[in-house]
Write an enzyme that holds these catalytic residues in place. Structure first.
Site, mmCIF file in Angstrom:
data_model
loop_
_atom_site.group_PDB
_atom_site.id
_atom_site.type_symbol
_atom_site.label_atom_id
_atom_site.label_comp_id
_atom_site.label_asym_id
_atom_site.label_seq_id
_atom_site.Cartn_x
_atom_site.Cartn_y
_atom_site.Cartn_z
ATOM 1 N N SER A 314 0.829 -1.196 0.000
ATOM 2 C CA SER A 314 0.000 0.000 0.000
ATOM 3 C C SER A 314 0.873 1.259 0.000
ATOM 4 C CB SER A 314 -0.915 0.011 1.226
ATOM 5 O OG SER A 314 -1.828 -1.057 1.186
ATOM 6 N N GLY A 351 -2.033 -0.273 -3.815
ATOM 7 C CA GLY A 351 -0.818 0.530 -3.776
ATOM 8 C C GLY A 351 -0.992 1.954 -4.227
ATOM 9 N N GLU A 400 -6.622 -2.936 -7.739
ATOM 10 C CA GLU A 400 -7.422 -3.085 -6.522
ATOM 11 C C GLU A 400 -7.183 -1.870 -5.624
ATOM 12 O OE1 GLU A 400 -6.384 -6.838 -4.791
ATOM 13 O OE2 GLU A 400 -6.731 -7.963 -6.655
ATOM 14 N N ARG A 403 -8.042 2.053 -1.019
ATOM 15 C CA ARG A 403 -7.768 3.244 -0.214
ATOM 16 C C ARG A 403 -8.026 4.516 -1.020
ATOM 17 N NH1 ARG A 403 -4.135 3.738 4.167
ATOM 18 N NH2 ARG A 403 -3.378 1.637 3.692
ATOM 19 N N TYR A 465 16.818 26.121 39.769
ATOM 20 C CA TYR A 465 16.331 26.344 41.126
ATOM 21 C C TYR A 465 14.823 26.097 41.241
ATOM 22 C CZ TYR A 465 20.878 28.255 42.388
ATOM 23 O OH TYR A 465 22.209 28.411 42.646
ATOM 24 N N ALA A 466 14.086 26.373 40.168
ATOM 25 C CA ALA A 466 12.646 26.097 40.193
ATOM 26 C C ALA A 466 12.396 24.595 40.310
ATOM 27 C CB ALA A 466 11.976 26.659 38.940
ATOM 28 N N CYS A 553 -10.696 5.081 29.315
ATOM 29 C CA CYS A 553 -9.837 5.036 30.502
ATOM 30 C C CYS A 553 -8.520 4.353 30.140
ATOM 31 C CB CYS A 553 -10.542 4.299 31.631
ATOM 32 S SG CYS A 553 -12.100 5.026 32.123
ATOM 33 N N ASP A 554 -7.813 4.929 29.191
ATOM 34 C CA ASP A 554 -6.594 4.320 28.688
ATOM 35 C C ASP A 554 -5.608 5.422 28.344
ATOM 36 O OD1 ASP A 554 -4.639 2.979 26.926
ATOM 37 O OD2 ASP A 554 -6.038 1.302 27.007
ATOM 38 N N TYR A 596 -10.624 1.340 6.010
ATOM 39 C CA TYR A 596 -10.133 0.497 7.111
ATOM 40 C C TYR A 596 -10.603 0.892 8.509
ATOM 41 C CZ TYR A 596 -6.981 -1.307 3.536
ATOM 42 O OH TYR A 596 -6.479 -1.861 2.398
#
Length: 731
Positions: A314, A351, A400, A403, A465-466, A553-554, A596
């Protein structure tokens, strides 16, 4: 005087505060008058600057900023209102035919009682007119190349349904492609069944290419397709498959048409090139192809061998690599003719790439250094040159190109509901002085060093210093020696210094009503980048930069890489504080994701897919018709996928409500109607949760919702509403 020196001053204790002895002389950086929040001046200044700069901003500048004219041409642009417009007919779209995406969102998401469809976001907007234009453009490119090169055969492509198996996408392709014999490619038994059914309404000459690993059932199904007068070709991916083809074709008395997938030596080095070369996953070597020829000859079926297929990979980056691979395959094709096979078709596979980042470069997986015309010309020239040299009849050229066909026609639109930054909270100078005075001696020493460095204008020392001050306070906090107020005061102080010397991180996190794993899985899985752009307010200068964080939650549920090599995206302030504000909705679009993403998406955290609408160009007042509207999977739907039974779950919870709400009912002083109403309301709320999508609903939509706080209607209602809106727009 150094720039930082103006930030340092002495502060006096505010009334009511008692500083520890000896701490009142602690120097303090004050960017504004005492008693005023530290961020006020900078915020007002930034707001004024943003307002002033917006006066000199324009939609064309936004188009350049987001590279829309690069990756979006000829299908997307920014209109004079600052909204993204779709061009359904590509370069041939007239100004009055452009479709404003913000108007689509309004039509889709507005409640039914104000003329909308009441769908919940996120939503996929499909533009079948763009799909048709992509097919016609591909066909035209090959037709022109064939004519200009005096090529003595024709082109007829196939669409690999794995790219997007949606029923309406596949049916549209068969219908739009029928005038030029466009067919389908399948890689599994379900895809083959799908393709067989759809091609019954297609052109009888359209090819049905059967790729993928095969067992007896797959091959029998392909032979049945041949029996049904579908132009079916069984492409061998493994040498052993030829034995099954020969055996089953004789058993079923059906003469097959056979092709082979060749493993070429030509290989490109990008991510998508891993399927090519001698060690590729699919295909036969030249030695294996010769054995297939011998087996077919021995079975008296060499005339069935009619197609050669190959696939370099592709997103082929350049036409030079393409021509190299096609030339190698054409040489194999000519050799098969010499060996006695009745060859008819050379299938160059997929492709054909698209330009995701607008760079038109052949040096990355995100772009390609050619267009449709250059691609077609390179293929035709390569095949013609080899065949003419070998004095072989020109074959039919098949590709083919999935995409390149479906990517542009689909847009994922979602809402940014809030934004946040890592900057510390605002705090008055008096408050900060009070809390800093309670620090340990070591922390106060770091503080004095920090302010001294600020006076001297030593930026590197300030950072050192910070960091030491923050780490010292964190250690003290862990030991319980200081409180949260002191920790927050130190964070605010250090943030002030970071901003003053330009070391503050300006990137915000925009929280979006979306699941990355469901809707953009290729970003998470392979790092694929897609253009992401605000679909409105592009007549205003973006005032912030941000990354996108989804609802899951990831920790991987974020987008922090963007086209152009950027680690953040220029974005606008969310007006009204985000969802729930006074009309402060902020919509983003992910483009070129029609291939896809829907098939690969999962249900991580049980977030299902988005709603889907089909929008066609119309001569009505808004230039479009919503021809179909389908709500996304409900909570009940995604629960069923994981083998749960929502009906039984609801009954269980309903009984629990009746059991535990009797106490409330008994305490209603005899007002049983109120108690029963409370139980019924809770039960209705539970039922509605099962029926609604898992994504967030803005509180501002409450007037359009039912008693449970959600707006919901079933799929028939959506389609009825879509049909009604179509009629209204036509009128």
């Amino acid at each position: 005087m150094p720039a930082l020196a103006c930030c340092v001053d002495a502060a006096h204790a505010p009334p009511g505060y008692a500083f520890p002895a000896g701490d009142s002389s602690l120097p303090f950086p004050v960017p504004c008058s005492p008693g005023v929040p530290l961020s006020t001046t900078s915020t007002h200044t930034a707001a004024a600057a943003s307002e002033n700069s917006s006066a000199h901003w324009s939609p064309s500048l936004s188009a350049a900023l987001y590279k829309i004219d690069g990756w979006g041409a000829p299908y997307f642009s920014v209109n004079s209102s600052g909204n993204v417009s779709a061009h359904p007919y590509g370069a041939d779209t007239l100004p009055h035919q452009e479709i404003d995406l913000l108007k689509i969102v309004k039509k889709v998401s507005d409640p039914k009682w104000v003329g909308g469809l009441g769908l919940q976001l996120p939503v996929i907007v499909r533009l079948p007119d763009v799909l048709k234009n992509r097919l016609e453009s591909l066909q035209s490119a090959f037709d022109f190349a064939i004519q200009s090169q005096v090529y003595e055969a024709h082109y007829q492509g196939v669409y690999p349904v794995k790219c997007n198996q949606d029923r309406f996408v596949v049916e549209d392709i068969v219908r739009f492609g029928s005038p030029f014999r466009f067919g389908l490619e399948a890689g599994s038994k379900p895809e083959l069944l799908l393709a067989m059914s759809c091609l019954c309404k297609g052109n009888p000459e359209a090819l049905l290419i059967c790729n993928g690993f095969k067992d007896g059932e797959y091959i029998s199904l392909a032979l049945i397709a041949r029996k049904l007068a579908l132009n079916t070709v069984i492409v061998l991916e493994q040498e052993e498959e030829i034995d099954l083809v020969i055996e089953l074709s004789k058993k079923m008395s059906i003469r097959p048409v056979v092709g082979v997938r060749a493993k070429l030596r030509t290989k490109h080095s990008g991510h998508f090139g891993s399927t090519s070369g001698e060690k590729g996953k699919f295909g036969l070597t030249t030695t294996q192809i010769l054995r297939v020829v011998k087996k077919l000859e021995q079975a008296g079926m060499l005339d069935c061998f009619q197609l050669l297929h190959f696939h370099i990979g592709s997103q082929i980056p350049s036409t030079s690599l393409l021509a190299d691979g096609v030339s190698e395959a054409a040489q194999i094709y000519c050799e098969l003719v010499r060996l006695g096979a009745r060859m008819q078709v050379i299938d160059i596979g997929g492709g054909l790439g698209i330009d995701y980042d607008g760079s038109k470069s052949g040096n990355s997986d995100l772009s390609v250094a050619y267009g449709l015309d250059e691609y077609a010309l390179a293929v035709v020239q390569a095949v013609k040159f080899v065949c003419d040299r070998k004095n072989v009849k020109h074959p039919v050229i098949c590709s083919e190109s999935g995409r390149a066909i479906v990517s542009h026609h689909s847009i994922l639109i979602f809402e940014a509901i809030s934004s946040s930054s890592t900057s510390a909270a605002s705090m008055t100078s008096y408050e900060m002085q009070y809390y800093l005075g309670a620090l340990t001696e070591d922390a106060r020493a770091d503080y004095r060093n920090l302010t001294a460095s600020a006076i001297r204008g030593e930026h590197e020392a300030c950072l050192l210093y910070a960091d030491q001050l923050k780490q010292s306070c964190i250690d003290q906090f862990k030991e319980g020696n200081i409180g949260m107020e002191q920790l927050a005061a130190v964070d605010a102080l250090c943030e002030l210094f970071y901003k003053t010397i330009g070391a503050s991180d300006p990137v915000r996190t925009y929280h979006v009503n979306l699941s990355l794993f469901t809707s953009i899985p290729d970003f998470w899985g392979i790092g694929q980048l897609f253009p992401i752009v605000p679909i409105h307010r592009l007549d205003q200068r973006p005032g912030a930069r941000g990354i996108l964080s989804d609802l899951t939650c990831d920790s991987d549920g974020k987008i922090d890489k963007f086209i152009g090599g950027e680690s953040s995206l220029p974005l606008h302030e969310i007006e009204g504080g985000g969802a729930g504000g006074n009309g402060g909705k902020y919509y983003l679009g992910m483009f070129l994701g029609g291939a896809y993403e829907e098939a690969l998406g999962g249900i991580h955290n049980l977030f299902g897919g988005p709603s889907v609408v089909r929008v066609s160009q119309s001569d009505g007042p808004h230039s479009f018709l919503v021809t179909q509207a389908v709500p996304g999977p409900s909570c009940g739907d995604v629960l069923r996928v994981m083998q749960h039974e929502p009906e039984l779950m609801y009954e269980t919870l309903k009984h629990r409500v009746e059991e535990y709400c009797h106490h409330d009912e008994d305490s209603d002083d005899g007002d049983s109607d109120h108690g029963m109403g409370s139980i019924a309301s809770l039960a209705n709320s539970l039922a509605s949760c099962f029926h609604n999508m898992p994504y967030l609903v803005a509180p501002c939509s409450v007037t359009a919702m039912n008693n449970s706080g959600f707006y919901y209607c079933n799929e028939d209602d959506y389609n009825a509403a879509a049909d009604t809106s179509s009629c209204e727009d036509e009128k």
